[in-house]
Design a protein around this motif. Structure first.
Motif, PDB file in Angstrom:
ATOM      1  N   ILE A  16      27.125  28.288  28.345  1.00 54.11           N
ATOM      2  CA  ILE A  16      26.442  27.492  29.364  1.00 54.11           C
ATOM      3  C   ILE A  16      27.284  27.493  30.631  1.00 54.11           C
ATOM      4  CG2 ILE A  16      25.553  25.206  29.953  1.00 54.11           C
ATOM      5  CD1 ILE A  16      25.270  24.709  26.899  1.00 54.11           C
ATOM      6  N   VAL A  17      26.645  27.801  31.751  1.00 52.97           N
ATOM      7  CA  VAL A  17      27.327  27.837  33.045  1.00 52.97           C
ATOM      8  C   VAL A  17      27.133  26.487  33.730  1.00 52.97           C
ATOM      9  CG1 VAL A  17      27.523  29.017  35.260  1.00 52.97           C
ATOM     10  CG2 VAL A  17      26.860  30.302  33.213  1.00 52.97           C
ATOM     11  N   THR A  18      28.252  25.851  34.102  1.00 49.75           N
ATOM     12  CA  THR A  18      28.203  24.579  34.828  1.00 49.75           C
ATOM     13  C   THR A  18      28.986  24.729  36.125  1.00 49.75           C
ATOM     14  OG1 THR A  18      30.237  23.586  33.958  1.00 49.75           O
ATOM     15  CG2 THR A  18      28.254  23.441  32.568  1.00 49.75           C
ATOM     16  N   ASP A  19      28.921  23.715  36.958  1.00 50.11           N
ATOM     17  CA  ASP A  19      29.691  23.734  38.202  1.00 50.11           C
ATOM     18  C   ASP A  19      31.193  23.747  37.923  1.00 50.11           C
ATOM     19  OD1 ASP A  19      27.356  23.674  39.665  1.00 50.11           O
ATOM     20  OD2 ASP A  19      27.406  21.500  39.989  1.00 50.11           O
ATOM     21  N   GLN A  20      31.596  23.244  36.772  1.00 53.27           N
ATOM     22  CA  GLN A  20      33.016  23.172  36.447  1.00 53.27           C
ATOM     23  C   GLN A  20      33.532  24.432  35.759  1.00 53.27           C
ATOM     24  OE1 GLN A  20      30.796  20.487  35.613  1.00 53.27           O
ATOM     25  NE2 GLN A  20      31.362  19.746  37.652  1.00 53.27           N
ATOM     26  N   GLY A  21      32.639  25.205  35.140  1.00 51.50           N
ATOM     27  CA  GLY A  21      33.065  26.411  34.436  1.00 51.50           C
ATOM     28  C   GLY A  21      32.123  26.744  33.299  1.00 51.50           C
ATOM     29  N   ILE A  22      32.642  27.434  32.296  1.00 45.90           N
ATOM     30  CA  ILE A  22      31.842  27.951  31.193  1.00 45.90           C
ATOM     31  C   ILE A  22      32.105  27.137  29.924  1.00 45.90           C
ATOM     32  CG2 ILE A  22      31.346  29.957  29.737  1.00 45.90           C
ATOM     33  CD1 ILE A  22      30.564  30.453  32.589  1.00 45.90           C
ATOM     34  N   ILE A  23      31.030  26.678  29.298  1.00 47.58           N
ATOM     35  CA  ILE A  23      31.102  26.103  27.959  1.00 47.58           C
ATOM     36  C   ILE A  23      30.768  27.227  26.994  1.00 47.58           C
ATOM     37  CG2 ILE A  23      30.167  24.376  26.382  1.00 47.58           C
ATOM     38  CD1 ILE A  23      29.323  22.787  28.941  1.00 47.58           C
ATOM     39  N   ASP A  24      31.761  27.735  26.321  1.00 41.23           N
ATOM     40  CA  ASP A  24      31.580  28.922  25.488  1.00 41.23           C
ATOM     41  C   ASP A  24      30.838  28.577  24.204  1.00 41.23           C
ATOM     42  OD1 ASP A  24      32.293  31.810  25.042  1.00 41.23           O
ATOM     43  OD2 ASP A  24      33.179  30.920  23.236  1.00 41.23           O
ATOM     44  N   LEU A  25      29.756  29.279  23.926  1.00 42.16           N
ATOM     45  CA  LEU A  25      28.980  29.071  22.711  1.00 42.16           C
ATOM     46  C   LEU A  25      29.216  30.165  21.678  1.00 42.16           C
ATOM     47  CD1 LEU A  25      25.540  28.028  24.259  1.00 42.16           C
ATOM     48  CD2 LEU A  25      27.330  26.519  23.376  1.00 42.16           C
ATOM     49  N   GLY A  26      29.617  31.335  22.136  1.00 42.74           N
ATOM     50  CA  GLY A  26      29.772  32.458  21.222  1.00 42.74           C
ATOM     51  C   GLY A  26      30.742  32.173  20.096  1.00 42.74           C
ATOM     52  N   ARG A  27      31.864  31.536  20.410  1.00 40.29           N
ATOM     53  CA  ARG A  27      32.846  31.217  19.377  1.00 40.29           C
ATOM     54  C   ARG A  27      32.410  30.003  18.556  1.00 40.29           C
ATOM     55  NH1 ARG A  27      35.365  33.188  23.800  1.00 40.29           N
ATOM     56  NH2 ARG A  27      36.973  34.779  23.517  1.00 40.29           N
ATOM     57  N   LYS A  28      31.813  29.021  19.201  1.00 35.88           N
ATOM     58  CA  LYS A  28      31.378  27.817  18.496  1.00 35.88           C
ATOM     59  C   LYS A  28      30.279  28.117  17.485  1.00 35.88           C
ATOM     60  CE  LYS A  28      32.372  24.513  22.270  1.00 35.88           C
ATOM     61  NZ  LYS A  28      33.011  25.449  23.210  1.00 35.88           N
ATOM     62  N   TYR A  51      25.504  20.687  23.609  1.00 37.24           N
ATOM     63  CA  TYR A  51      26.780  21.212  24.092  1.00 37.24           C
ATOM     64  C   TYR A  51      26.907  21.135  25.612  1.00 37.24           C
ATOM     65  CZ  TYR A  51      27.540  23.235  19.441  1.00 37.24           C
ATOM     66  OH  TYR A  51      27.723  23.411  18.102  1.00 37.24           O
ATOM     67  N   ALA A  52      25.822  20.823  26.291  1.00 33.18           N
ATOM     68  CA  ALA A  52      25.821  20.908  27.761  1.00 33.18           C
ATOM     69  C   ALA A  52      26.779  19.928  28.415  1.00 33.18           C
ATOM     70  CB  ALA A  52      24.405  20.703  28.292  1.00 33.18           C
ATOM     71  N   SER A  53      27.139  18.861  27.720  1.00 33.30           N
ATOM     72  CA  SER A  53      28.079  17.888  28.274  1.00 33.30           C
ATOM     73  C   SER A  53      29.502  18.066  27.735  1.00 33.30           C
ATOM     74  CB  SER A  53      27.590  16.463  27.972  1.00 33.30           C
ATOM     75  OG  SER A  53      27.438  16.281  26.575  1.00 33.30           O
ATOM     76  N   SER A  54      29.725  19.143  27.007  1.00 32.27           N
ATOM     77  CA  SER A  54      31.057  19.409  26.456  1.00 32.27           C
ATOM     78  C   SER A  54      32.030  19.814  27.555  1.00 32.27           C
ATOM     79  CB  SER A  54      30.982  20.524  25.418  1.00 32.27           C
ATOM     80  OG  SER A  54      30.111  20.190  24.368  1.00 32.27           O
ATOM     81  N   PRO A  55      33.332  19.644  27.325  1.00 34.98           N
ATOM     82  CA  PRO A  55      34.319  20.152  28.288  1.00 34.98           C
ATOM     83  C   PRO A  55      34.203  21.672  28.418  1.00 34.98           C
ATOM     84  CG  PRO A  55      35.331  18.668  26.693  1.00 34.98           C
ATOM     85  CD  PRO A  55      33.958  18.958  26.185  1.00 34.98           C
ATOM     86  N   VAL A  56      34.486  22.188  29.599  1.00 33.35           N
ATOM     87  CA  VAL A  56      34.417  23.643  29.795  1.00 33.35           C
ATOM     88  C   VAL A  56      35.589  24.301  29.074  1.00 33.35           C
ATOM     89  CG1 VAL A  56      33.218  23.388  31.983  1.00 33.35           C
ATOM     90  CG2 VAL A  56      35.710  23.621  31.961  1.00 33.35           C
ATOM     91  N   ASP A  57      35.368  25.547  28.688  1.00 29.64           N
ATOM     92  CA  ASP A  57      36.401  26.310  27.976  1.00 29.64           C
ATOM     93  C   ASP A  57      37.205  27.210  28.894  1.00 29.64           C
ATOM     94  OD1 ASP A  57      35.941  25.601  25.070  1.00 29.64           O
ATOM     95  OD2 ASP A  57      33.917  26.207  25.660  1.00 29.64           O
ATOM     96  N   PHE A  58      36.590  27.684  29.982  1.00 34.17           N
ATOM     97  CA  PHE A  58      37.306  28.490  30.958  1.00 34.17           C
ATOM     98  C   PHE A  58      36.510  28.576  32.248  1.00 34.17           C
ATOM     99  CE2 PHE A  58      34.506  31.604  29.176  1.00 34.17           C
ATOM    100  CZ  PHE A  58      34.729  31.602  27.793  1.00 34.17           C
ATOM    101  N   ALA A  59      37.160  29.078  33.276  1.00 35.55           N
ATOM    102  CA  ALA A  59      36.546  29.172  34.605  1.00 35.55           C
ATOM    103  C   ALA A  59      35.614  30.376  34.679  1.00 35.55           C
ATOM    104  CB  ALA A  59      37.626  29.278  35.676  1.00 35.55           C
ATOM    105  N   ILE A  60      34.642  30.282  35.578  1.00 34.60           N
ATOM    106  CA  ILE A  60      33.737  31.413  35.797  1.00 34.60           C
ATOM    107  C   ILE A  60      34.522  32.654  36.206  1.00 34.60           C
ATOM    108  CG2 ILE A  60      31.871  32.276  37.275  1.00 34.60           C
ATOM    109  CD1 ILE A  60      30.701  29.487  37.277  1.00 34.60           C
ATOM    110  N   GLU A  61      35.602  32.464  36.963  1.00 37.66           N
ATOM    111  CA  GLU A  61      36.412  33.590  37.432  1.00 37.66           C
ATOM    112  C   GLU A  61      37.088  34.339  36.282  1.00 37.66           C
ATOM    113  OE1 GLU A  61      36.607  30.482  38.612  1.00 37.66           O
ATOM    114  OE2 GLU A  61      35.560  30.809  40.524  1.00 37.66           O
TER     115      GLU A  61
END
Length: 290
Positions: A16-28, A51-61
């Motif tokens: 999931i792409v958010t303004d803060q970064g990526i919430i990774d679903l592939g590993r979860k 999962y949309a409100s979960s902490p981000v796992d890494f930056a879009i960059e």
């Protein structure tokens, strides 16, 4: 939700792409849904909303974007589907014009689009992509949008001098079509015929229209295609390009190495790709001689 397909540290995943970064679903969700297509096949989009409100796992960059669906079973493309485009090409056929793309002709957001080595007329076409979430056969027009998982941007790169009597050769050079940056889920876009679509070449607007001006709207296309071909989750329908393509300009305006092409669609985002030469393509006995 915006859901992207990507590489992170060399491993393919989606999230999931958010303004803060990526919430990774592939590993979860690796054991249940190793990729976005498998999640769609199980009609499980609603299951990931928590999962949309979960902490981000890494930056879009930190990611390298891949095509939204890397391995669709079908990529069905619609030609001449905007009123202005039909005028430019003097198109009068009442039925949808269809052709196909192959998965290896695609690339992701911010990744190079390869200019075919044997084309001097590589053209841009900004389009709305429809990602099927629930398959079906002979889907009614009234129910068609219920089969859509989401929407994305597409740059349908076209080698015009290879579009002989039909489109296949001109549309399937490797890595010649951009698909992304992500899928915006259908609940965010209840009516796909209310979007603005614009294409920019090196920052200059070259196409601008509204999906309201599609000759065959999204629901009609799904109904028409599913009349003869059963649709499956993860299939992609590319719905046609507005007028303003390079071939019909005076003088013509084609893509060259060093250019950047961008497709921007309201409610979705902007797909951006640099154009580079495909230096690895080798001559063959069937190459164009005209």
């Amino acid at each position: 939700m915006n859901i992207a397909n990507y590489l992170h540290q060399g491993t393919q995943s989606y999230g999931i792409v958010t303004d803060q970064g990526i919430i990774d679903l592939g590993r979860k969700l690796a054991h249940s849904y190793p990729d976005l297509k498998s999640l769609l096949q199980d009609d499980a989009l609603d299951q990931i909303r928590s999962y949309a409100s979960s902490p981000v796992d890494f930056a879009i960059e930190d990611i390298d974007f891949l095509p939204v669906i890397a391995n669709p079973g079908k990529i069905l493309c619609v030609g001449m589907n905007y009123a202005q485009k039909r005028l430019e090409f003097d198109e009068t056929s009442p039925a949808p014009t269809l052709f196909v793309r192959f998965p290896d002709s695609q690339t992701g957001h911010q990744q190079p689009i390869l200019k075919p080595a044997y084309s001097t007329q590589f053209d841009y076409e900004g389009e709305l992509a429809v990602i099927i979430g629930r398959g079906g056969y002979r889907i009614s027009q009234a129910q068609a949008l219920n089969h859509v998982a989401g929407y994305s941007c597409y740059m349908d790169g076209s080698a015009r001098d290879w579009q002989h009597t039909w489109f296949t050769a001109g549309k399937n050079w490797r890595q010649s079509g951009g698909f992304g940056p992500w899928m915006t889920t259908a609940d965010e876009i209840p009516d796909p015929q209310t979007l603005t679509i614009q294409t920019y070449l090196n920052g200059q607007q070259v196409q601008s229209d509204s999906t309201a001006n599609m000759v065959h709207p999204v629901a009609e296309l799904i109904a028409y295609i599913s009349t003869f071909s059963e649709l499956s989750a993860g299939d992609v329908i590319i719905t046609g390009s507005p007028g303003g393509v390079g071939k019909m300009r005076h003088p013509p305006l084609f893509l060259n190495p060093g250019d950047r092409i961008e497709v921007s669609i309201s409610e979705i985002g902007t797909l951006s790709n640099p154009i580079v030469d495909d230096v690895d393509q080798q001559p063959n006995l069937l190459m164009r001689t005209a």
